[in-house]
Design a protein around this motif. Structure first.
Motif, PDB file in Angstrom:
ATOM      1  N   LEU A  68       2.502  30.446  -8.241  1.00 18.04           N
ATOM      2  CA  LEU A  68       3.605  30.138  -7.330  1.00 18.04           C
ATOM      3  C   LEU A  68       4.447  31.383  -7.059  1.00 18.04           C
ATOM      4  N   VAL A  69       4.731  32.164  -8.092  1.00 16.35           N
ATOM      5  CA  VAL A  69       5.484  33.407  -7.911  1.00 16.35           C
ATOM      6  C   VAL A  69       4.729  34.356  -6.976  1.00 16.35           C
ATOM      7  N   LEU A  91       2.721  22.385  -2.182  1.00 11.81           N
ATOM      8  CA  LEU A  91       3.670  22.162  -1.088  1.00 11.81           C
ATOM      9  C   LEU A  91       4.324  23.463  -0.632  1.00 11.81           C
ATOM     10  N   VAL A  92       4.719  24.304  -1.577  1.00  8.82           N
ATOM     11  CA  VAL A  92       5.325  25.589  -1.213  1.00  8.82           C
ATOM     12  C   VAL A  92       4.320  26.442  -0.454  1.00  8.82           C
ATOM     13  N   ALA A 128      11.910  27.851   6.128  1.00  8.58           N
ATOM     14  CA  ALA A 128      13.130  27.104   5.811  1.00  8.58           C
ATOM     15  C   ALA A 128      12.847  25.855   4.986  1.00  8.58           C
ATOM     16  N   GLY A 129      11.591  25.419   4.957  1.00 11.36           N
ATOM     17  CA  GLY A 129      11.252  24.211   4.209  1.00 11.36           C
ATOM     18  C   GLY A 129      10.862  24.455   2.767  1.00 11.36           C
ATOM     19  N   ILE A 130      10.998  25.700   2.306  1.00 11.84           N
ATOM     20  CA  ILE A 130      10.526  26.018   0.959  1.00 11.84           C
ATOM     21  C   ILE A 130      11.342  25.273  -0.110  1.00 11.84           C
ATOM     22  N   GLY A 131      12.640  25.097   0.130  1.00 10.07           N
ATOM     23  CA  GLY A 131      13.464  24.379  -0.840  1.00 10.07           C
ATOM     24  C   GLY A 131      13.045  22.929  -0.972  1.00 10.07           C
ATOM     25  N   ALA A 173      11.542  21.110  -4.285  1.00  4.62           N
ATOM     26  CA  ALA A 173      12.325  20.039  -4.916  1.00  4.62           C
ATOM     27  C   ALA A 173      11.651  18.681  -4.830  1.00  4.62           C
ATOM     28  N   LEU A 174      10.886  18.435  -3.752  1.00  4.53           N
ATOM     29  CA  LEU A 174      10.311  17.106  -3.535  1.00  4.53           C
ATOM     30  C   LEU A 174       9.450  16.614  -4.700  1.00  4.53           C
ATOM     31  N   PRO A 175       8.640  17.462  -5.351  1.00  9.82           N
ATOM     32  CA  PRO A 175       7.841  16.972  -6.483  1.00  9.82           C
ATOM     33  C   PRO A 175       8.674  16.380  -7.616  1.00  9.82           C
ATOM     34  N   TYR A 176       9.942  16.771  -7.743  1.00 12.43           N
ATOM     35  CA  TYR A 176      10.778  16.162  -8.776  1.00 12.43           C
ATOM     36  C   TYR A 176      10.970  14.670  -8.512  1.00 12.43           C
ATOM     37  N   ALA A 177      11.084  14.293  -7.229  1.00  8.59           N
ATOM     38  CA  ALA A 177      11.268  12.884  -6.902  1.00  8.59           C
ATOM     39  C   ALA A 177      10.022  12.082  -7.267  1.00  8.59           C
TER      40      ALA A 177
END
Length: 255
Positions: free
Chosen positions: A42-43, A184-185, A195-198, A202-206
């Motif tokens: 990911l990094v 997703l990232v 702009a959708g990177i955040g 975050a979405l996988p946490y849900a």
């Protein structure tokens, strides 16, 4: 004869416990390797597709999110691991429901407060983490919404470990969530939606929180319900013993 049978059963139980510990340890090791590898990739993906400044803003914002989530969690996940296992061993299954509420309610309340603060002060926070232009304020607002969800997720997984179940932690925390974040990232960056990177992070946490809660409910089954809730006199005792153990560890975790 009776002593021999009891001794045989005790030996068998001990062997079974050691086998379970060994399996859990091996599964956790494999999961840790998968998690480390996924996070490393990911990094690389973020560094490859974003500019140096944008990548720095992203990592600073997600680091702030993880620090605030650790603070807001108050060590309740660790407390639930200890107390659920303890109450089960002592035959106090009726305390489990009260213990879950004792851990979850204050944590969710604090995380909601932190989330609101992040939403309101997103721009100043962005500048405090080195983003003078406050371009990452939108990213911080997205992460703010995910903060209570991440806390619920970690507490639910901690509770499953209190029931001596490592599979949810390995499958969801070590493999599922990091892999979903990576995919997703990578997808939003490949398609040019920087702009959708955040949201992608975050979405996988849900999704992970939903899975963790369902796993916890499945593990608990009817145990706590059939045992019944503790008496009103016993609830303060549960609260006292839970937070007297947990808060000092929360301070250590934050440090």
């Amino acid at each position: 004869m009776t002593h021999a049978v009891v001794g045989h059963r005790a030996g068998a139980d001990a062997t079974g416990d050691l086998t379970a510990v060994a399996r859990g340890g091996m599964a956790n090791l494999v999961g840790a390797v998968c998690s480390a590898g996924t996070n490393f990739v990911l990094v690389l993906v973020v560094a490859r597709f974003l500019s140096t400044d944008d990548a720095g803003r992203f990592f600073a914002a997600t680091s702030l999110f993880l620090v605030l989530e650790t603070v807001g969690r108050l060590g309740a996940d660790t407390g639930l691991v200890y107390f659920i296992a303890r109450w089960r061993a002592l035959g106090r299954d009726s305390s489990i429901g009260a213990g879950l509420r004792a851990g979850m309610v204050p944590v969710l309340a604090l995380c909601v407060a932190l989330s609101v603060a992040m939403l309101v002060f997103a721009a100043p926070l962005a500048r405090r983490i080195g983003d003078e232009s406050a371009k990452s304020a939108g990213l911080l607002r997205v992460l703010a919404v995910a903060l209570p969800i991440a806390a619920l997720y970690d507490i639910s997984l901690g509770a499953t470990r209190g029931f001596a179940k490592m599979r949810p932690t390995v499958l969801v925390e070590k493999i599922g969530r990091p892999l979903a974040q990576l995919l997703l990232v990578a997808a939003v960056l490949v398609f040019g939606w920087d702009a959708g990177i955040g949201l992608a992070w975050a979405l996988p946490y849900a999704g992970a929180a939903l899975v963790a809660v369902l796993m916890l409910r499945s593990i608990m089954g009817g145990r706590a319900r059939t045992a019944g809730d503790p008496s009103r006199q016993a609830v303060p005792r549960v609260l006292r013993e839970f937070w007297s153990f947990t808060l000092p560890r929360a301070v250590a975790g934050v440090a």
